[in-house]
Write a protein that holds these residues in place. Structure first.
Motif, mmCIF file in Angstrom:
data_model
loop_
_atom_site.group_PDB
_atom_site.id
_atom_site.type_symbol
_atom_site.label_atom_id
_atom_site.label_comp_id
_atom_site.label_asym_id
_atom_site.label_seq_id
_atom_site.Cartn_x
_atom_site.Cartn_y
_atom_site.Cartn_z
ATOM 1 N N ALA A 100 0.814 -1.213 0.000
ATOM 2 C CA ALA A 100 0.000 0.000 0.000
ATOM 3 C C ALA A 100 0.852 1.271 0.000
ATOM 4 O O ALA A 100 0.313 2.370 -0.006
ATOM 5 N N GLY A 101 2.165 1.119 0.008
ATOM 6 C CA GLY A 101 3.059 2.270 -0.006
ATOM 7 C C GLY A 101 3.323 2.809 1.391
ATOM 8 O O GLY A 101 2.636 2.485 2.362
ATOM 9 N N ASN A 102 4.350 3.613 1.495
ATOM 10 C CA ASN A 102 4.726 4.261 2.755
ATOM 11 C C ASN A 102 4.912 3.276 3.899
ATOM 12 O O ASN A 102 4.537 3.554 5.038
ATOM 13 N N GLY A 103 5.487 2.107 3.618
ATOM 14 C CA GLY A 103 5.762 1.128 4.659
ATOM 15 C C GLY A 103 4.544 0.383 5.167
ATOM 16 O O GLY A 103 4.587 -0.215 6.241
ATOM 17 N N VAL A 104 3.467 0.408 4.396
ATOM 18 C CA VAL A 104 2.242 -0.298 4.782
ATOM 19 C C VAL A 104 2.011 -1.453 3.811
ATOM 20 O O VAL A 104 2.051 -1.265 2.599
#
Length: 94
Positions: free
Chosen positions: A43-47
């Protein structure tokens, strides 16, 4: 059908996590009775989010148990935070 959704935040290396999940965890999910589908989403940004779908509640619950073990044994350095876990009956699908 039942689903289990796990959301991981603070993932340190999404590409490596995806590789390990694909090579090690996906085969474990396919062994669970009632398996329908499994998705690992960046999901981006470390998610990262996983979604497991099973024909019955027992399969969904087994997937959560197997995920706990796999993360502890294979992904602890990449997934440093405990996931938010949601399980339940699928009431609509396409």
């Amino acid at each position: 059908m039942y689903a289990a959704v796990r959301r991981y935040e603070g993932v340190t290396d999404p590409a490596e996590a995806g590789r390990r999940v694909n090579e090690g965890f996906v085969p474990l999910m396919r062994e669970v009775p009632g398996f329908v589908a499994y998705y690992w989403i960046d999901a981006g940004n470390g998610v990262m989010v996983s979604t497991s779908v099973f024909r019955d509640q027992a399969g969904a619950e087994e997937s959560v148990s197997r995920a706990v073990d796999f993360v502890r044994d294979q992904l602890a350095s990449l997934l440093p935070n405990p996931p938010q876990v949601t399980t339940g009956e699928v009431v609509a699908s396409a």
